[in-house]
Design a protein around this motif. Structure first.
Motif, PDB file in Angstrom:
ATOM      1  N   GLN A 149      51.203 124.587 108.643  1.00  0.00           N
ATOM      2  CA  GLN A 149      52.427 123.788 108.641  1.00  0.00           C
ATOM      3  C   GLN A 149      52.811 123.377 110.060  1.00  0.00           C
ATOM      4  O   GLN A 149      53.211 122.226 110.296  1.00  0.00           O
ATOM      5  N   ARG A 185      50.609 120.540 111.277  1.00  0.00           N
ATOM      6  CA  ARG A 185      51.007 119.251 110.716  1.00  0.00           C
ATOM      7  C   ARG A 185      52.284 118.713 111.357  1.00  0.00           C
ATOM      8  O   ARG A 185      52.352 117.536 111.748  1.00  0.00           O
ATOM      9  N   ASP A 186      53.275 119.579 111.484  1.00  0.00           N
ATOM     10  CA  ASP A 186      54.608 119.105 111.850  1.00  0.00           C
ATOM     11  C   ASP A 186      54.813 118.929 113.348  1.00  0.00           C
ATOM     12  O   ASP A 186      55.545 118.019 113.768  1.00  0.00           O
ATOM     13  N   GLN A 187      54.181 119.785 114.169  1.00  0.00           N
ATOM     14  CA  GLN A 187      54.516 119.766 115.592  1.00  0.00           C
ATOM     15  C   GLN A 187      53.326 119.673 116.542  1.00  0.00           C
ATOM     16  O   GLN A 187      53.472 119.137 117.646  1.00  0.00           O
ATOM     17  N   THR A 203      56.511 130.430 113.941  1.00  0.00           N
ATOM     18  CA  THR A 203      55.217 130.469 113.258  1.00  0.00           C
ATOM     19  C   THR A 203      54.521 131.791 113.501  1.00  0.00           C
ATOM     20  O   THR A 203      53.934 132.377 112.576  1.00  0.00           O
TER      21      THR A 203
END
Length: 341
Positions: free
Chosen positions: A284, A287-289, A57
């Motif tokens: 993102q 949200r994901d991790q 990221t």
């Protein structure tokens, strides 16, 4: 000129820059300390997947540096209890980010070494043997002599260095002056204002920035900001330091960090509006991790952390209270804290 519905008028100067001109400075660099600071809530037992996720990221978002963990002693922080990001052994670094080259990626990797908690002469290997680019030395005022030794050693090993004076809200001006004098002669590239207890307001940030900048004038050192969110001022205080001239700013994804947490990366990048920064990869990751972490760990500016911040106290007491059976009895916590004064 018209600018977002407003006319910018500066005496003696016509503003020709594109919006938003106040916060765009190419020399301002952002450091992500999600894994290092956030790991304090779970003994740095993050999965390799999450650490790699933060790394990827940072690359995608154009962030300048990522602090991947501590270089702290396994004698003091047993590997049976603490995860690999408390020690940042080279094997663990290479397992997750092996082959990293900041000259190719533009992302510098950092680790933090605490004075009094690091076997720094053994743990900090020559930079050409590591994927790390930077060592940040964290210390309290009474540890400044060791801190300068650590900075010099890391510099000799080929690393960029930063000096992080912790708990600055809890010491007097003469102690700050002594630290600045010692650091001014060191090879540290940046001196960081660290609000460890989340106690500082804008006026204190102003005073500290002025003090740091005057003491370091002519040394070529940058001034950084690392803010905690006990009173929900981490973002505001980071903005204040940047407007004053700080060119090194710390943040974490979703403000992840011990207790009340830190300045949220998603807010900071939105404020800076530097076109090199991309916000979507951060969202993102959240949200994901990052969001799923809340199922097992807690952070954020809850009332007990607000209380410790106002009282200029270490968040340790609030963390212990939140781990107990009466974690939502905020009044009991407040009365306990007041009785200790």
């Amino acid at each position: 000129m018209q600018h977002g519905g407003f006319k910018i008028i500066v005496p003696g100067k016509i503003m020709t820059d594109k919006a938003p001109w106040i916060t765009y400075r190419p020399e301002l660099k952002v450091l992500d300390c999600t894994v290092r600071d956030g790991g304090l809530i779970n003994n740095h037992l993050f999965t390799d997947e999450l650490v790699r996720g933060v790394y990827d990221t940072c690359l995608a978002a154009g962030i300048d540096a990522m602090e991947i963990g501590y270089k702290n002693s396994p004698r003091l922080f047993s590997k049976d209890e603490f995860g690999p990001w408390r020690h940042c052994d080279e094997d663990d670094l290479n397992r997750v980010v092996g082959g990293h080259d900041s000259t190719q990626t533009g992302l510098k990797l950092a680790a933090m070494a605490d004075a009094g908690k690091s076997d720094w002469k053994e743990q900090i290997v020559p930079s050409d043997q590591s994927v790390l680019d930077m060592i940040r030395v964290a210390f309290y005022a009474h540890q400044v002599s060791e801190a300068v030794e650590m900075i010099c050693h890391a510099h000799e090993m080929g690393y960029e260095t930063m000096a992080n004076l912790m708990a600055v809200s809890n010491i007097n001006e003469s102690e700050i002056d002594a630290v600045l004098e010692a650091v001014s002669d060191s090879p540290a590239g940046t001196m960081v204002i660290v609000d460890s207890f989340g106690h500082l307001h804008r006026e204190q940030i102003d005073m500290l920035y002025k003090k740091y900048s005057e003491a370091l004038a002519g040394t070529g050192k940058d001034i950084g900001i690392h803010a905690h969110n006990n009173m929900q001022l981490a973002f505001a205080n980071t903005i204040e330091a940047i407007i004053l001239g700080s060119n090194r700013a710390d943040a974490t994804m979703a403000g992840l960090g011990r207790g009340a947490g830190n300045c949220p990366m998603e807010l900071l990048l939105g404020f800076l509006r530097n076109p090199k920064f991309k916000l979507r990869p951060v969202i993102q990751l959240l949200r994901d991790q990052i969001a799923p972490l809340r199922e097992t760990v807690e952070w954020g500016p809850l009332v007990p952390y607000n209380i410790t911040g106002q009282m200029n106290r270490h968040p340790r007491a609030a963390m212990e209270f939140r781990a107990g059976d009466e974690k939502d009895d905020f009044l009991k916590f407040y009365d306990n804290m007041v009785s200790d004064i």
